[in-house]
Each structure stands twice: as structure tokens, then as C-alpha cells.
Design a protein around this motif. Sequence first.
Motif, PDB file in Angstrom:
ATOM      1  N   ASN A  25       0.818  -1.214   0.000  1.00 30.91           N
ATOM      2  CA  ASN A  25       0.000   0.000   0.000  1.00 30.91           C
ATOM      3  C   ASN A  25       0.855   1.269   0.000  1.00 30.91           C
ATOM      4  OD1 ASN A  25      -2.982  -0.892   0.430  1.00 30.91           O
ATOM      5  ND2 ASN A  25      -1.820  -2.127   1.875  1.00 30.91           N
ATOM      6  N   ARG A  26       1.984   1.215  -0.672  1.00 33.15           N
ATOM      7  CA  ARG A  26       2.879   2.374  -0.663  1.00 33.15           C
ATOM      8  C   ARG A  26       2.241   3.599  -1.302  1.00 33.15           C
ATOM      9  NH1 ARG A  26       8.427   2.113   0.250  1.00 33.15           N
ATOM     10  NH2 ARG A  26       9.069   0.175   1.262  1.00 33.15           N
ATOM     11  N   SER A  27       1.503   3.416  -2.382  1.00 38.97           N
ATOM     12  CA  SER A  27       0.874   4.583  -3.022  1.00 38.97           C
ATOM     13  C   SER A  27      -0.308   5.094  -2.210  1.00 38.97           C
ATOM     14  CB  SER A  27       0.423   4.232  -4.443  1.00 38.97           C
ATOM     15  OG  SER A  27      -0.662   3.320  -4.417  1.00 38.97           O
ATOM     16  N   VAL A  28      -1.021   4.184  -1.548  1.00 42.02           N
ATOM     17  CA  VAL A  28      -2.188   4.574  -0.749  1.00 42.02           C
ATOM     18  C   VAL A  28      -1.784   5.529   0.369  1.00 42.02           C
ATOM     19  CG1 VAL A  28      -4.016   3.736   0.771  1.00 42.02           C
ATOM     20  CG2 VAL A  28      -3.384   2.416  -1.261  1.00 42.02           C
ATOM     21  N   TYR A  29      -0.641   5.219   1.020  1.00 43.20           N
ATOM     22  CA  TYR A  29      -0.186   6.031   2.147  1.00 43.20           C
ATOM     23  C   TYR A  29       0.961   6.966   1.784  1.00 43.20           C
ATOM     24  CZ  TYR A  29      -2.985   2.657   4.733  1.00 43.20           C
ATOM     25  OH  TYR A  29      -4.011   1.874   5.189  1.00 43.20           O
ATOM     26  N   ASP A  30       1.250   7.066   0.470  1.00 45.64           N
ATOM     27  CA  ASP A  30       2.306   7.949  -0.019  1.00 45.64           C
ATOM     28  C   ASP A  30       3.655   7.610   0.623  1.00 45.64           C
ATOM     29  OD1 ASP A  30       3.333   9.965  -1.599  1.00 45.64           O
ATOM     30  OD2 ASP A  30       2.939  11.552  -0.129  1.00 45.64           O
TER      31      ASP A  30
END
Length: 203
Positions: A25-30
Motif C-alpha cells: 500500500n505504498r501509493s495509498v499512504y504515499d
Amino acid sequence: SADVWVLEEPTKRGAGQVNRVIEQNRSVYDFEETIDGNSAALCHQAYRIDEFYRIRKILRESNKIIIRSRSEESACYQIYDKIENPKGINLRQYLSLPGNRLAFKYPPTHLFVVCGPENWDKKEYQKFKASRAKGRVLDDYESDEGYQLFVNRRYASGWLEELYRNACKENNSGTPKIYRFDIYASKECIMLDMKNKLDKIIK
């Protein structure tokens, strides 16, 4: 004392939780990058060390049956591919990680893999995903349909057997028997099919 052990990745604790909260979830949580293949591979190999010393080594030395659905074969997600997985880890590095070396030295005796057809096309996959998603929030891996089809091809094809043949050969260990189940089947049918396979394994 059980003859058959069904083991799974720890999804709610330790390295498994790190993978599912951060790595997927790297993009979800920036978190700087969309996917960091090396970081994910390092997390996955960490819990294999834990499982090996606490559980798997003891069971294999006692000649117990170990059934896994996902373990070191999550290499299907992690191993580099120039087009489909450019952020992945290369095979040599993957096999050299301490947890992976242990896992392939004492592999499961059997693998249960649920997958789609090897030649699954994007349109059919999209229809399938829409029928199963039901409002599910997709992580970085699930959002990339091309990547999911690529991973499925590895699970559905002889790529998985080849991975184990090569990795286990280096460790002089036997390779697991791999059973595949149709992802389009109902949960009830899959469970019944698994039960029938398990009955044969035990006998």
C-alpha cells in the motif's frame, strides 16, 4: 502429533503485517514508491526464518505432511521481469536470502494453488474481479491488472515447478507436489476438491 499440517503466511503479525500494511500500500499512504521489490522480498524472507525454526524444520525432520498455499512460491510476485515486474528482485538474490535458503532446504511436501487459466486475458480477468471485489479497496498489487495476469501465469504454468526444481536442487531437497484449483469454481467446490486431494495425500 498431527500427521498433516496446513501452514499459512502470518497476515496479522510481524513481517506479514508489514507487507500488507506498508509494502502493498505504498501509493495509498504515499510511502515514497509504488512498489519496492527488494523491501518486500526482505520482509517475506524474514517470517520464513521464524516459521522454519519454530515449526517447519521440526515437522520435516519428523516426516510430517506440510501443505502450503503461499510461501516461498510467492516468488511469483517477487522475481524480476523486464516488462511485467521491473521493480522485482532478481532470482539469484532472491534465492540467496537467509529465509528463502531455509525454506527451499525444507520445502512443503505439497502446495495447493488456486489460480486462473494460464492464458487469462485482461477482459475476462476484469469481469472476474468485478464479480468478486464487492467494494474491496485494492492495494498497489491488485490495482495493476497487467501485473496480476503476469503473476497468475507464473502460478498457473510450469514456472512454479521450475522454480522449485532449481531452488531445491541447490539444497539437495525434494520438491513439493503441486495441486492447482480452478479460481472460477465456487468456494464449496474448491473446498470439496481440496478435501478429496487431502484424503488421497493422507492415504
